[in-house]
Design a protein around this motif. Structure first.
Motif, PDB file in Angstrom:
ATOM      1  N   SER A  84      49.669  20.059 -23.012  1.00 43.67           N
ATOM      2  CA  SER A  84      49.212  18.877 -22.275  1.00 43.67           C
ATOM      3  C   SER A  84      49.441  19.032 -20.782  1.00 43.67           C
ATOM      4  O   SER A  84      48.591  18.654 -19.968  1.00 43.67           O
ATOM      5  N   TYR A  86      49.425  21.692 -18.908  1.00 49.54           N
ATOM      6  CA  TYR A  86      48.522  22.625 -18.259  1.00 49.54           C
ATOM      7  C   TYR A  86      47.058  22.200 -18.326  1.00 49.54           C
ATOM      8  O   TYR A  86      46.220  22.731 -17.600  1.00 49.54           O
ATOM      9  N   ARG A  87      46.723  21.227 -19.161  1.00 46.28           N
ATOM     10  CA  ARG A  87      45.328  20.828 -19.311  1.00 46.28           C
ATOM     11  C   ARG A  87      45.013  19.467 -18.696  1.00 46.28           C
ATOM     12  O   ARG A  87      43.847  19.145 -18.471  1.00 46.28           O
ATOM     13  N   LEU A  88      46.053  18.654 -18.431  1.00 47.39           N
ATOM     14  CA  LEU A  88      45.817  17.315 -17.889  1.00 47.39           C
ATOM     15  C   LEU A  88      45.977  17.302 -16.377  1.00 47.39           C
ATOM     16  O   LEU A  88      46.738  18.092 -15.817  1.00 47.39           O
ATOM     17  N   PRO A  89      45.285  16.380 -15.683  1.00 53.29           N
ATOM     18  CA  PRO A  89      45.463  16.251 -14.233  1.00 53.29           C
ATOM     19  C   PRO A  89      46.861  15.779 -13.893  1.00 53.29           C
ATOM     20  O   PRO A  89      47.581  15.224 -14.724  1.00 53.29           O
ATOM     21  N   SER A 141      37.660  14.420 -14.537  1.00 55.97           N
ATOM     22  CA  SER A 141      37.590  13.946 -15.910  1.00 55.97           C
ATOM     23  C   SER A 141      38.778  14.434 -16.727  1.00 55.97           C
ATOM     24  O   SER A 141      39.361  15.481 -16.452  1.00 55.97           O
ATOM     25  N   LEU A 142      39.119  13.651 -17.735  1.00 56.86           N
ATOM     26  CA  LEU A 142      40.261  13.988 -18.584  1.00 56.86           C
ATOM     27  C   LEU A 142      39.872  15.039 -19.618  1.00 56.86           C
ATOM     28  O   LEU A 142      38.731  15.109 -20.064  1.00 56.86           O
ATOM     29  N   ASP A 143      40.844  15.838 -19.991  1.00 53.20           N
ATOM     30  CA  ASP A 143      40.665  16.840 -21.031  1.00 53.20           C
ATOM     31  C   ASP A 143      41.127  16.229 -22.351  1.00 53.20           C
ATOM     32  O   ASP A 143      42.293  15.833 -22.489  1.00 53.20           O
ATOM     33  N   THR A 144      40.228  16.140 -23.327  1.00 52.86           N
ATOM     34  CA  THR A 144      40.540  15.482 -24.598  1.00 52.86           C
ATOM     35  C   THR A 144      41.675  16.180 -25.329  1.00 52.86           C
ATOM     36  O   THR A 144      42.600  15.533 -25.837  1.00 52.86           O
ATOM     37  N   LEU A 145      41.623  17.510 -25.396  1.00 49.02           N
ATOM     38  CA  LEU A 145      42.668  18.255 -26.088  1.00 49.02           C
ATOM     39  C   LEU A 145      44.016  18.057 -25.409  1.00 49.02           C
ATOM     40  O   LEU A 145      45.041  17.872 -26.077  1.00 49.02           O
ATOM     41  N   GLY A 146      44.024  18.069 -24.084  1.00 49.80           N
ATOM     42  CA  GLY A 146      45.273  17.858 -23.357  1.00 49.80           C
ATOM     43  C   GLY A 146      45.847  16.476 -23.604  1.00 49.80           C
ATOM     44  O   GLY A 146      47.060  16.313 -23.775  1.00 49.80           O
ATOM     45  N   ARG A 305      52.951  21.088 -13.288  1.00 51.86           N
ATOM     46  CA  ARG A 305      51.622  20.958 -12.741  1.00 51.86           C
ATOM     47  C   ARG A 305      51.698  20.045 -11.538  1.00 51.86           C
ATOM     48  O   ARG A 305      52.213  18.969 -11.600  1.00 51.86           O
TER      49      ARG A 305
END
Length: 311
Positions: A84, A86-89, A141-146, A305
């Motif tokens: 999460s 590494y994939r989320l803002p 935009s948000l990353d769903t998997l994150g 991050r």
């Protein structure tokens, strides 16, 4: 040895404060882009050290209970948190994690039969809002998997916290042994994933060795022992409300040691989150059985991050 409640809260709070230093140690001393290796080095050596000190192994049903708790609090929590982070803002994973008290309150209804008060829910919402002011930054935009990983990591840790309070610990077994069981089980689960995803361990220089020693001994073995010791004498909700101290500490360390600026909005958020942390110590009564011990809030992997520690 009996200690006063303020002293107990202060000692338990040292755990998330310690976890809040992880971002600075990671960025300044450790090899980059090796989150799973870092999680492995934190968990497994710390667990083996505590096992050697406690010299107590699980017996009977506690073999599978320790494995379940180790998976929830460490083995599943760390990788999901890293994914999460590494994939989320910037900061969103920390905000989801700061909702831990709300997760624990809901799970306590299902697993402990304890209904949360309106004060608990409001205080938990204020804590999450305060953390969001400190760590959230504008992003796309948000990353769903994150996002799913962030929710799953918080749910995993919260479930471990409530289950450990439900199960307590075996008679004659202290928090040192219980901590060692969970860290060892979690580390053994992370090991194959770390080598499969990241390959062979990186080359380490002197600063990296020192950084890993700090993370394994002070940041994990000692911090988790304090955390589990505190949860054995407090409610799961009270301990979880100490979790926001981790991102708050990361922000203060970033300002003091790394030259990162703090805006007025962030300062307001820090005040709200800290106030909710203090108020959270008065929302429920301590458990009747002092032998109960639980799994961590936010207790703690490195997710980095945009200068923010993701628990």
């Amino acid at each position: 040895m009996a200690i006063s409640r303020p002293a107990l809260i202060t000692l338990t709070a040292l755990a998330p404060v310690s976890w809040g230093t992880t971002y600075a140690v990671t960025t300044q001393f450790l090899p980059p882009d090796r989150p799973l290796f870092t999680a492995l080095v934190r968990a497994l050596p710390a667990g083996l050290l505590l096992l050697a000190l406690a010299r107590v192994l699980p017996r009977g049903a506690w073999w599978w209970k320790a494995a379940v708790l180790g998976a929830l609090n460490i083995g599943a929590f760390f990788p999901l948190l890293f994914l999460s982070a590494y994939r989320l803002p910037g900061g969103l994973a920390a905000v989801v994690g700061s909702a831990g008290p709300l997760f624990v309150a809901g799970l306590s209804v299902l697993l402990l039969g304890q209904r949360p008060s309106a004060r608990t829910l409001v205080t938990g919402a204020v804590a999450a809002f305060g953390v969001s002011l400190v760590v959230l930054k504008a992003a796309g935009s948000l990353d769903t998997l994150g996002l799913l990983a962030a929710v799953a990591s918080t749910a995993s840790m919260s479930t471990g916290t409530v289950l450990t309070q439900r199960w307590g610990r075996p008679e004659g077994v202290g928090p040192l042994a219980l901590t060692g069981w969970q860290l060892t089980a979690g580390g053994l689960l992370i090991a194959p994933l770390a080598f499969l995803v990241e390959g062979a361990p990186p080359a380490l220089d002197g600063p990296a060795v020192g950084g890993y020693l700090y993370l394994a001994v002070a940041n994990t073995a000692l911090a988790y022992w304090l955390w589990f010791r505190g949860i054995g004498r407090m409610t799961a909700t009270q301990v979880t409300f100490l979790g926001p101290l981790s991102p708050l500490t990361a922000a203060v360390v970033g300002w003091a040691a790394l030259g990162q600026a703090l805006t007025p909005v962030q300062l307001v958020g820090m005040g709200l989150a800290f106030g909710a942390t203090v108020a959270g110590q008065f929302v429920t009564r301590p458990p009747r059985k002092p032998g109960l011990a639980g799994g961590i809030v936010r207790g703690a992997a490195v997710g980095v991050r945009d200068g923010v520690l993701r628990r």
